[in-house]
Design a protein around this motif. Structure first.
Motif, PDB file in Angstrom:
ATOM      1  N   TRP A   1       0.819  -1.210   0.000  1.00  0.00           N
ATOM      2  CA  TRP A   1       0.000   0.000   0.000  1.00  0.00           C
ATOM      3  C   TRP A   1       0.853   1.260   0.000  1.00  0.00           C
ATOM      4  O   TRP A   1       0.408   2.307  -0.469  1.00  0.00           O
TER       5      TRP A   1
ATOM      6  N   LEU B   1      -2.910   6.618  -1.805  1.00  0.00           N
ATOM      7  CA  LEU B   1      -2.698   6.629  -0.358  1.00  0.00           C
ATOM      8  C   LEU B   1      -1.556   7.551   0.043  1.00  0.00           C
ATOM      9  O   LEU B   1      -1.648   8.282   1.032  1.00  0.00           O
TER      10      LEU B   1
ATOM     11  N   VAL C   1     -10.108   7.155   1.356  1.00  0.00           N
ATOM     12  CA  VAL C   1      -9.577   6.805   0.041  1.00  0.00           C
ATOM     13  C   VAL C   1     -10.195   5.474  -0.386  1.00  0.00           C
ATOM     14  O   VAL C   1     -10.001   4.444   0.274  1.00  0.00           O
TER      15      VAL C   1
ATOM     16  N   ALA D   1     -10.165   3.101   2.784  1.00  0.00           N
ATOM     17  CA  ALA D   1      -9.092   3.356   3.740  1.00  0.00           C
ATOM     18  C   ALA D   1      -9.255   4.737   4.369  1.00  0.00           C
ATOM     19  O   ALA D   1      -9.631   5.701   3.695  1.00  0.00           O
TER      20      ALA D   1
ATOM     21  N   VAL E   1      -7.224   7.725   6.211  1.00  0.00           N
ATOM     22  CA  VAL E   1      -5.867   8.245   6.359  1.00  0.00           C
ATOM     23  C   VAL E   1      -5.889   9.457   7.271  1.00  0.00           C
ATOM     24  O   VAL E   1      -6.650  10.409   7.041  1.00  0.00           O
TER      25      VAL E   1
ATOM     26  N   LEU F   1      -2.188   5.152   7.702  1.00  0.00           N
ATOM     27  CA  LEU F   1      -3.427   4.417   7.448  1.00  0.00           C
ATOM     28  C   LEU F   1      -4.029   4.123   8.810  1.00  0.00           C
ATOM     29  O   LEU F   1      -3.552   3.273   9.562  1.00  0.00           O
TER      30      LEU F   1
ATOM     31  N   LEU G   1       2.536   5.570   6.087  1.00  0.00           N
ATOM     32  CA  LEU G   1       2.466   5.481   4.636  1.00  0.00           C
ATOM     33  C   LEU G   1       3.618   6.206   3.949  1.00  0.00           C
ATOM     34  O   LEU G   1       3.780   6.085   2.739  1.00  0.00           O
TER      35      LEU G   1
END
Length: 248
Positions: A71, A77, A94, A136, A138, A143, A185
């Protein structure tokens, strides 16, 4: 969940037994990868179990870590991570399209007897994730949660080009992935670039430019550098610091 749990279940001891049994069936301890060295039964079984223990330790890899590594390469992301890092109180949802992530690892185990390498055991571990409808969350470049989605994961272990175990499992993504403090991330370097220049870096670049300007008459290249943009000078300073650390 670990790769070991996916392939063999939760009990580590039973995994070592299964791996040692496979190695024994394939006469790995006797032939090894170079086929040159042979060991009697008791010694061979001991070696097989030691190799099995090493392989078992490697299978402790966490499936979430492998999924997260995939990811981190997903542009939607990482873009959301940069925006939420710039605005710490913000949150972004997302929606990830159906996607596939493959994590492949090819370690090896060297068997050394009396200081001499007797052979090498080649391993191959592949984990495939197929995801659909993942939503997802964020926050602050992490995440933070997964609110929906389906995931199927397939793990395969090979030893000396022979498949030892292969297993498929379907996961309820929101229930299976517990992120606790969140999954980063962005790398530290990416976070630093997303944060923009610090007062310290501005001062360092200013001092560097002043030094370059004072030596411009001695070397034309230094004069060209003195006119370079601040980002270029900061990169040069970082490279010089890394060089100093390596050669110190």
């Amino acid at each position: 969940m670990s790769v070991r749990a996916l392939l063999f279940g939760e009990e580590s001891g039973s995994t070592i037994d299964a791996l040692a049994g496979h190695l024994h069936e394939r006469h790995v301890a006797e032939t090894l990868s170079n086929g040159a060295r042979r060991m009697p039964g008791a010694a061979g079984r001991a070696v097989e179990r030691e190799i099995a223990a090493v392989v078992n330790g490697f299978l402790a890899m966490d499936l979430l870590d492998l999924l997260g590594a995939g990811w981190r390469k997903y542009s939607a992301l990482t873009a959301a991570a940069r925006r939420t890092h710039a605005a710490p109180d913000s949150e972004e949802l997302v929606a990830l399209t159906s996607h596939h992530i493959t994590s492949t690892h090819r370690p090896c185990v060297d068997l050394i007897i009396d200081g001499v390498r007797a052979g090498t055991i080649d391993l191959a571990v592949t984990v495939d994730f197929d995801l659909n409808g993942v939503l997802a969350v964020v926050r602050d470049a992490r995440l933070a949660a997964v609110r929906s989605g389906e995931c199927t994961v397939t793990g395969t272990l090979g030893i000396q080009e022979n498949t030892v175990a292969s297993r498929y499992r379907s996961l309820d993504v929101p229930g299976a992935i517990r992120l606790r403090s969140g999954l980063p991330l962005l790398t530290p370097e990416q976070l630093a670039s997303a944060s923009g220049p610090t007062p310290e870096s501005i001062a360092a670049v200013t001092g560097f430019r002043t030094w370059l300007e004072s030596h411009a008459e001695e070397n034309a290249a230094l004069g060209d550098l003195a006119r370079a943009n601040p980002e270029t000078l900061e990169n040069l300073l970082r490279a010089g610091e890394h060089y100093w650390v390596r050669t110190r």
